[in-house]
Every structure is written in structure tokens, then in C-alpha cells.
Design a protein around this motif. Structure first.
Motif, PDB file in Angstrom:
ATOM      1  N   GLN A  93     -66.351  50.408   4.527  1.00 61.91           N
ATOM      2  CA  GLN A  93     -65.701  49.166   4.135  1.00 61.91           C
ATOM      3  C   GLN A  93     -64.204  49.266   4.400  1.00 61.91           C
ATOM      4  N   TYR A  94     -63.715  48.323   5.199  1.00 65.97           N
ATOM      5  CA  TYR A  94     -62.296  48.236   5.526  1.00 65.97           C
ATOM      6  C   TYR A  94     -61.720  47.027   4.791  1.00 65.97           C
ATOM      7  N   ASN A  95     -60.605  47.207   4.110  1.00 70.83           N
ATOM      8  CA  ASN A  95     -60.009  46.152   3.291  1.00 70.83           C
ATOM      9  C   ASN A  95     -58.737  45.604   3.926  1.00 70.83           C
ATOM     10  N   ALA A  96     -58.748  44.268   4.116  1.00 72.29           N
ATOM     11  CA  ALA A  96     -57.582  43.557   4.632  1.00 72.29           C
ATOM     12  C   ALA A  96     -57.075  42.621   3.547  1.00 72.29           C
ATOM     13  N   ASP A  97     -55.785  42.401   3.524  1.00 73.15           N
ATOM     14  CA  ASP A  97     -55.210  41.512   2.518  1.00 73.15           C
ATOM     15  C   ASP A  97     -55.606  40.057   2.730  1.00 73.15           C
ATOM     16  N   ASN A  98     -55.842  39.673   3.994  1.00 79.94           N
ATOM     17  CA  ASN A  98     -56.139  38.267   4.275  1.00 79.94           C
ATOM     18  C   ASN A  98     -56.970  38.151   5.548  1.00 79.94           C
ATOM     19  N   ILE A  99     -57.501  36.955   5.767  1.00 79.87           N
ATOM     20  CA  ILE A  99     -58.368  36.721   6.919  1.00 79.87           C
ATOM     21  C   ILE A  99     -57.615  36.845   8.232  1.00 79.87           C
ATOM     22  N   GLU A 100     -56.324  36.557   8.248  1.00 77.57           N
ATOM     23  CA  GLU A 100     -55.541  36.674   9.471  1.00 77.57           C
ATOM     24  C   GLU A 100     -55.486  38.123   9.971  1.00 77.57           C
ATOM     25  N   GLN A 101     -55.368  39.073   9.048  1.00 69.92           N
ATOM     26  CA  GLN A 101     -55.370  40.478   9.451  1.00 69.92           C
ATOM     27  C   GLN A 101     -56.705  40.864  10.073  1.00 69.92           C
ATOM     28  N   MET A 137     -58.818  39.372  -1.092  1.00 68.60           N
ATOM     29  CA  MET A 137     -59.024  40.513  -0.222  1.00 68.60           C
ATOM     30  C   MET A 137     -60.239  40.249   0.656  1.00 68.60           C
ATOM     31  N   ILE A 138     -60.140  40.624   1.903  1.00 69.74           N
ATOM     32  CA  ILE A 138     -61.232  40.522   2.863  1.00 69.74           C
ATOM     33  C   ILE A 138     -61.798  41.927   3.069  1.00 69.74           C
ATOM     34  N   VAL A 139     -63.117  42.042   3.019  1.00 74.21           N
ATOM     35  CA  VAL A 139     -63.788  43.327   3.228  1.00 74.21           C
ATOM     36  C   VAL A 139     -64.649  43.204   4.480  1.00 74.21           C
ATOM     37  N   TYR A 140     -64.337  44.038   5.462  1.00 69.83           N
ATOM     38  CA  TYR A 140     -65.152  44.125   6.675  1.00 69.83           C
ATOM     39  C   TYR A 140     -66.024  45.355   6.517  1.00 69.83           C
ATOM     40  N   ASN A 141     -67.339  45.169   6.551  1.00 72.21           N
ATOM     41  CA  ASN A 141     -68.286  46.244   6.281  1.00 72.21           C
ATOM     42  C   ASN A 141     -69.094  46.570   7.538  1.00 72.21           C
ATOM     43  N   ASP A 142     -69.061  47.827   7.951  1.00 75.18           N
ATOM     44  CA  ASP A 142     -69.961  48.348   8.989  1.00 75.18           C
ATOM     45  C   ASP A 142     -71.074  49.090   8.287  1.00 75.18           C
ATOM     46  N   THR A 143     -72.310  48.691   8.509  1.00 73.33           N
ATOM     47  CA  THR A 143     -73.462  49.451   8.017  1.00 73.33           C
ATOM     48  C   THR A 143     -74.060  50.154   9.220  1.00 73.33           C
ATOM     49  N   ILE A 144     -74.194  51.473   9.119  1.00 73.90           N
ATOM     50  CA  ILE A 144     -74.673  52.292  10.225  1.00 73.90           C
ATOM     51  C   ILE A 144     -75.832  53.145   9.740  1.00 73.90           C
ATOM     52  N   ILE A 145     -76.925  53.101  10.481  1.00 74.14           N
ATOM     53  CA  ILE A 145     -78.063  53.986  10.224  1.00 74.14           C
ATOM     54  C   ILE A 145     -78.065  54.990  11.368  1.00 74.14           C
ATOM     55  N   ALA A 202     -55.068  52.928  12.236  1.00 70.69           N
ATOM     56  CA  ALA A 202     -53.806  52.910  12.982  1.00 70.69           C
ATOM     57  C   ALA A 202     -53.499  51.540  13.588  1.00 70.69           C
ATOM     58  N   THR A 203     -54.479  50.645  13.650  1.00 63.22           N
ATOM     59  CA  THR A 203     -54.221  49.298  14.161  1.00 63.22           C
ATOM     60  C   THR A 203     -53.315  48.515  13.219  1.00 63.22           C
ATOM     61  N   GLY A 204     -53.253  48.919  11.939  1.00 71.30           N
ATOM     62  CA  GLY A 204     -52.446  48.212  10.958  1.00 71.30           C
ATOM     63  C   GLY A 204     -53.101  46.959  10.399  1.00 71.30           C
ATOM     64  N   CYS A 205     -54.349  46.718  10.765  1.00 71.33           N
ATOM     65  CA  CYS A 205     -55.052  45.507  10.321  1.00 71.33           C
ATOM     66  C   CYS A 205     -55.682  45.662   8.942  1.00 71.33           C
ATOM     67  N   PHE A 206     -55.845  46.894   8.495  1.00 73.15           N
ATOM     68  CA  PHE A 206     -56.481  47.149   7.202  1.00 73.15           C
ATOM     69  C   PHE A 206     -55.574  48.027   6.345  1.00 73.15           C
ATOM     70  N   GLN A 207     -55.662  47.821   5.022  1.00 69.80           N
ATOM     71  CA  GLN A 207     -54.830  48.581   4.103  1.00 69.80           C
ATOM     72  C   GLN A 207     -55.541  49.814   3.550  1.00 69.80           C
TER      73      GLN A 207
END
Length: 100
Positions: free
Chosen positions: A57-65, A1-9, A32-37
């Protein structure tokens, strides 16, 4: 699983407005982009920074997504966030891979 994390202050003065916008507009558009599950919104309890710190934290199944999101959507969503809350936040991103 790939986790894309935005940290916002985010500044406390607009915290409630920002959180409502993130939950009702921004995250639904990203999903809605369908890139994350799935996604999670977390707050940092012991942040040393002024303001309120969140991690989304946005979770994608793979790096391609994730790469599809990065190439086709990321910069647009960052620009919208900047336009909506100009000079009221600091953001940085992290890309992580789950260790099995």
C-alpha cells in the motif's frame, strides 16, 4: 489520503528472491518518484490462492499525486516487475480513498 494498493500473488519457489527485490529495489524506486509519502507491506494470512499473497500500500496525500504517478511512472514499474519475474506472479491494483 489516497491509497494505491498492489496485490501480488507470488510463486513460493521465488518468494524470498522476490521479497528481497521488492524491499531493496522496487519500493525504493517507487518512493523516489516523490508521488507517495509512505508505504506498507502486508501479507495475506488466509489467502485461498496458491503461492504467497502480498499487498503493498502506497499512500498519497491527494489524487493529483497519484495521477502524476499513474501518468509518468506506473507502466514503467509494471514492465520492470514483469520482466524481472515473468510468469511467476499475478498482480492486480486497487485505488482507495480514506474515509474520515
Amino acid at each position: 489520503m489516497i491509497v494505491y494498493n498492489d496485490t501480488i500473488i507470488i510463486e513460493e519457489t521465488i518468494h524470498d528472491e522476490w521479497l528481497n527485490w521488492i524491499k531493496t529495489v522496487h519500493i525504493p524506486a517507487i518512493m523516489a518518484t516523490g508521488c507517495f509519502q509512505s508505504y506498507k507491506i502486508l501479507t495475506v494470512i488466509d489467502s485461498p490462492n496458491e503461492g504467497v499473497t502480498y499487498c503493498i500500500q502506497y499512500n498519497a496525500d491527494n489524487i493529483e499525486q497519484f495521477q502524476q504517478y499513474y501518468m509518468n511512472h506506473l507502466h514503467k514499474f509494471q514492465a520492470i516487475h514483469q520482466q524481472q519475474f515473468d510468469e511467476k506472479f499475478v498482480m492486480f491494483n486497487t485505488l482507495m480513498k480514506e474515509v474520515e
